[in-house]
Design a protein around this motif. Structure first.
Motif, PDB file in Angstrom:
ATOM      1  N   TRP A  21     -39.495  42.993 -17.334  1.00 19.79           N
ATOM      2  CA  TRP A  21     -40.263  43.478 -18.485  1.00 19.79           C
ATOM      3  C   TRP A  21     -39.394  43.670 -19.723  1.00 19.79           C
ATOM      4  CZ3 TRP A  21     -44.496  47.571 -16.959  1.00 19.79           C
ATOM      5  CH2 TRP A  21     -45.371  47.003 -16.023  1.00 19.79           C
ATOM      6  N   GLY A  22     -38.145  44.120 -19.539  1.00 16.06           N
ATOM      7  CA  GLY A  22     -37.263  44.342 -20.686  1.00 16.06           C
ATOM      8  C   GLY A  22     -37.078  43.087 -21.530  1.00 16.06           C
ATOM      9  N   PRO A  23     -36.587  41.981 -20.932  1.00 13.00           N
ATOM     10  CA  PRO A  23     -36.423  40.741 -21.703  1.00 13.00           C
ATOM     11  C   PRO A  23     -37.740  40.207 -22.261  1.00 13.00           C
ATOM     12  CG  PRO A  23     -35.118  40.655 -19.707  1.00 13.00           C
ATOM     13  CD  PRO A  23     -35.988  41.876 -19.605  1.00 13.00           C
ATOM     14  N   TRP A  24     -38.817  40.290 -21.472  1.00 11.95           N
ATOM     15  CA  TRP A  24     -40.106  39.793 -21.958  1.00 11.95           C
ATOM     16  C   TRP A  24     -40.570  40.586 -23.184  1.00 11.95           C
ATOM     17  CZ3 TRP A  24     -42.647  39.537 -16.445  1.00 11.95           C
ATOM     18  CH2 TRP A  24     -42.203  38.359 -15.810  1.00 11.95           C
ATOM     19  N   LEU A  25     -40.372  41.884 -23.152  1.00  5.92           N
ATOM     20  CA  LEU A  25     -40.768  42.715 -24.290  1.00  5.92           C
ATOM     21  C   LEU A  25     -39.956  42.352 -25.528  1.00  5.92           C
ATOM     22  CD1 LEU A  25     -42.343  45.063 -25.525  1.00  5.92           C
ATOM     23  CD2 LEU A  25     -40.600  46.626 -24.625  1.00  5.92           C
ATOM     24  N   LEU A  26     -38.650  42.167 -25.358  1.00  4.13           N
ATOM     25  CA  LEU A  26     -37.804  41.781 -26.490  1.00  4.13           C
ATOM     26  C   LEU A  26     -38.215  40.417 -27.045  1.00  4.13           C
ATOM     27  CD1 LEU A  26     -34.237  42.915 -25.354  1.00  4.13           C
ATOM     28  CD2 LEU A  26     -35.618  43.851 -27.224  1.00  4.13           C
TER      29      LEU A  26
ATOM     30  N   LEU B  71     -39.423  39.918 -30.864  1.00  2.25           N
ATOM     31  CA  LEU B  71     -38.617  39.066 -31.733  1.00  2.25           C
ATOM     32  C   LEU B  71     -39.261  37.706 -31.999  1.00  2.25           C
ATOM     33  CD1 LEU B  71     -35.074  39.784 -30.220  1.00  2.25           C
ATOM     34  CD2 LEU B  71     -36.091  40.782 -32.288  1.00  2.25           C
ATOM     35  N   GLY B  72     -40.367  37.430 -31.292  1.00  2.98           N
ATOM     36  CA  GLY B  72     -41.044  36.153 -31.479  1.00  2.98           C
ATOM     37  C   GLY B  72     -40.264  34.970 -30.946  1.00  2.98           C
ATOM     38  N   VAL B  73     -39.487  35.189 -29.892  1.00  2.00           N
ATOM     39  CA  VAL B  73     -38.683  34.115 -29.298  1.00  2.00           C
ATOM     40  C   VAL B  73     -39.570  33.245 -28.416  1.00  2.00           C
ATOM     41  CG1 VAL B  73     -36.741  33.575 -27.784  1.00  2.00           C
ATOM     42  CG2 VAL B  73     -36.628  35.553 -29.324  1.00  2.00           C
ATOM     43  N   PRO B  74     -39.611  31.919 -28.632  1.00  2.00           N
ATOM     44  CA  PRO B  74     -40.451  31.041 -27.803  1.00  2.00           C
ATOM     45  C   PRO B  74     -39.935  30.985 -26.364  1.00  2.00           C
ATOM     46  CG  PRO B  74     -39.064  29.745 -29.252  1.00  2.00           C
ATOM     47  CD  PRO B  74     -38.898  31.171 -29.681  1.00  2.00           C
TER      48      PRO B  74
ATOM     49  N   LEU C  30     -47.028  39.156 -19.187  1.00  2.00           N
ATOM     50  CA  LEU C  30     -47.128  37.743 -19.518  1.00  2.00           C
ATOM     51  C   LEU C  30     -48.421  37.413 -20.255  1.00  2.00           C
ATOM     52  CD1 LEU C  30     -45.724  36.168 -16.227  1.00  2.00           C
ATOM     53  CD2 LEU C  30     -44.519  36.598 -18.369  1.00  2.00           C
ATOM     54  N   TYR C  31     -49.418  38.269 -20.103  1.00  5.80           N
ATOM     55  CA  TYR C  31     -50.679  38.047 -20.821  1.00  5.80           C
ATOM     56  C   TYR C  31     -50.516  38.276 -22.325  1.00  5.80           C
ATOM     57  CZ  TYR C  31     -53.269  37.713 -16.457  1.00  5.80           C
ATOM     58  OH  TYR C  31     -53.739  37.309 -15.227  1.00  5.80           O
ATOM     59  N   PHE C  32     -49.449  38.942 -22.706  1.00  3.48           N
ATOM     60  CA  PHE C  32     -49.212  39.253 -24.116  1.00  3.48           C
ATOM     61  C   PHE C  32     -48.043  38.466 -24.699  1.00  3.48           C
ATOM     62  CE2 PHE C  32     -50.893  42.914 -21.828  1.00  3.48           C
ATOM     63  CZ  PHE C  32     -52.052  43.165 -22.549  1.00  3.48           C
ATOM     64  N   LEU C  33     -47.465  37.575 -23.888  1.00  2.00           N
ATOM     65  CA  LEU C  33     -46.309  36.785 -24.311  1.00  2.00           C
ATOM     66  C   LEU C  33     -46.746  35.353 -24.580  1.00  2.00           C
ATOM     67  CD1 LEU C  33     -43.265  36.733 -24.811  1.00  2.00           C
ATOM     68  CD2 LEU C  33     -42.930  36.283 -22.365  1.00  2.00           C
ATOM     69  N   ALA C  34     -46.758  34.976 -25.844  1.00  2.00           N
ATOM     70  CA  ALA C  34     -47.224  33.646 -26.237  1.00  2.00           C
ATOM     71  C   ALA C  34     -46.396  32.555 -25.564  1.00  2.00           C
ATOM     72  CB  ALA C  34     -47.143  33.509 -27.755  1.00  2.00           C
ATOM     73  N   GLY C  35     -47.092  31.515 -25.117  1.00  4.28           N
ATOM     74  CA  GLY C  35     -46.423  30.392 -24.481  1.00  4.28           C
ATOM     75  C   GLY C  35     -46.523  30.391 -22.973  1.00  4.28           C
ATOM     76  N   THR C  36     -47.005  31.473 -22.372  1.00  8.40           N
ATOM     77  CA  THR C  36     -47.149  31.540 -20.921  1.00  8.40           C
ATOM     78  C   THR C  36     -48.560  31.120 -20.517  1.00  8.40           C
ATOM     79  OG1 THR C  36     -47.912  33.845 -20.889  1.00  8.40           O
ATOM     80  CG2 THR C  36     -45.526  33.465 -20.845  1.00  8.40           C
TER      81      THR C  36
ATOM     82  N   GLU D   8     -52.315  32.031 -22.233  1.00  2.00           N
ATOM     83  CA  GLU D   8     -53.295  30.993 -22.539  1.00  2.00           C
ATOM     84  C   GLU D   8     -54.645  31.293 -21.887  1.00  2.00           C
ATOM     85  OE1 GLU D   8     -53.882  26.185 -21.821  1.00  2.00           O
ATOM     86  OE2 GLU D   8     -51.872  27.080 -21.740  1.00  2.00           O
ATOM     87  N   ASP D   9     -54.623  31.799 -20.646  1.00  6.15           N
ATOM     88  CA  ASP D   9     -55.872  32.132 -19.950  1.00  6.15           C
ATOM     89  C   ASP D   9     -56.551  33.354 -20.557  1.00  6.15           C
ATOM     90  OD1 ASP D   9     -55.579  30.030 -18.193  1.00  6.15           O
ATOM     91  OD2 ASP D   9     -54.643  31.240 -16.622  1.00  6.15           O
ATOM     92  N   GLY D  10     -55.755  34.350 -20.936  1.00  7.54           N
ATOM     93  CA  GLY D  10     -56.306  35.589 -21.462  1.00  7.54           C
ATOM     94  C   GLY D  10     -56.532  36.599 -20.355  1.00  7.54           C
TER      95      GLY D  10
END
Length: 262
Positions: free
Chosen positions: A28-33, A37-40, A171-177, A181-183
């Protein structure tokens, strides 16, 4: 319950809590960052960071095994669990595809997916690393056997299935996963949540009842992931996948109980 049994249960709970904290921190830590930061997630360093974070469950198990010098689960190397893991991992999605009459489209769609992944080898490597190897040493290798010390198969399925879904939640809030995409509040999001429970039971079946251990969980997870990519999209019929995997889990549970009584 004896004093030693109470002490043992307390230690197990503490170890599971430690695993949970490490796993959440690593994932969760890296995913949140990345989100802030908008990292793809699919480019350059972002892809590497995302992959390492996705390995949180297995890395957390590795930390716990070395930290506490704990013994790992044994494996019975027989072809039974190997075949069962592949069949149980692929059956539900193939059945759902057959029920909506899309089997004829499978070869063309599968060929396109494999080509996009860099060929058969590329598809196989990605399938095993992205999910199965990254997660199963944690879920089925560390958490599951400790839950089974005190809970039956259904209770273990409920607890582990819930933990498995909660781990996926960011992952539901991290763009690109795929989850993004499913929501979260969609038919696909709800089906993903619900089918984790029959999948958790089926993995318990192949790892414990068939004594395949972590390798069986990895193989079944890979079979599920690969099949989901190779079959044509189910669209609104995704509910059939949930019904099918639940039916497969019920049959496996019936056989498990029947053989225990025999």
């Amino acid at each position: 319950m004896t004093t030693s049994a109470v002490a043992s249960k307390t230690v197990t709970r503490r170890r599971l809590a430690e695993f949970g904290v490490i796993c959440v921190a690593l994932s969760w830590g890296p995913w949140l960052l990345m989100q802030l930061l908008g990292v793809p997630v699919d480019e350059g360093a972002g892809q590497l960071v995302f992959g390492l974070a996705a390995s949180g469950p297995s890395l957390a198990a590795l930390v716990m095994w070395f930290w506490h010098r704990e013994r790992r689960q044994g494996v019975s190397w027989t072809p039974v669990w190997f075949v069962a893991a592949v069949v149980l991992g692929a059956a539900a999605q193939l059945l759902a595809t057959a029920l909506i009459g899309n089997l004829a489209e499978l070869p063309g769609h599968a060929s396109s997916v494999i080509a996009g992944a860099g060929g058969v080898l590329g598809a196989a490597v990605y399938t095993f690393l992205a999910g199965p190897v990254a997660e199963e040493f944690g879920w089925r290798g560390y958490v599951q056997p400790r839950l089974r010390q005190y809970y039956g198969p259904l209770a273990t399925t409920a607890v582990l299935g819930t933990a498995w879904w909660l781990w996926h939640l960011p992952l539901y809030f991290l763009a690109g996963t795929g989850q993004h995409e499913d929501g979260l509040f969609t038919q696909q999001g709800l089906v993903f949540l619900l089918e984790l429970f029959p999948l958790t039971f089926l993995m318990l079946f192949v790892t414990e009842r068939l004594r395949g251990g972590v390798p069986a969980a990895i193989l079944m997870h890979a079979a599920w992931n690969l099949t989901s990519e190779l079959v044509p999209p189910l669209g609104d019929a995704v509910w059939l996948e949930l019904v099918a995997v639940t039916a497969v889990a019920v049959v496996a549970g019936w056989w498990w109980r029947r053989t225990l009584r025999a």
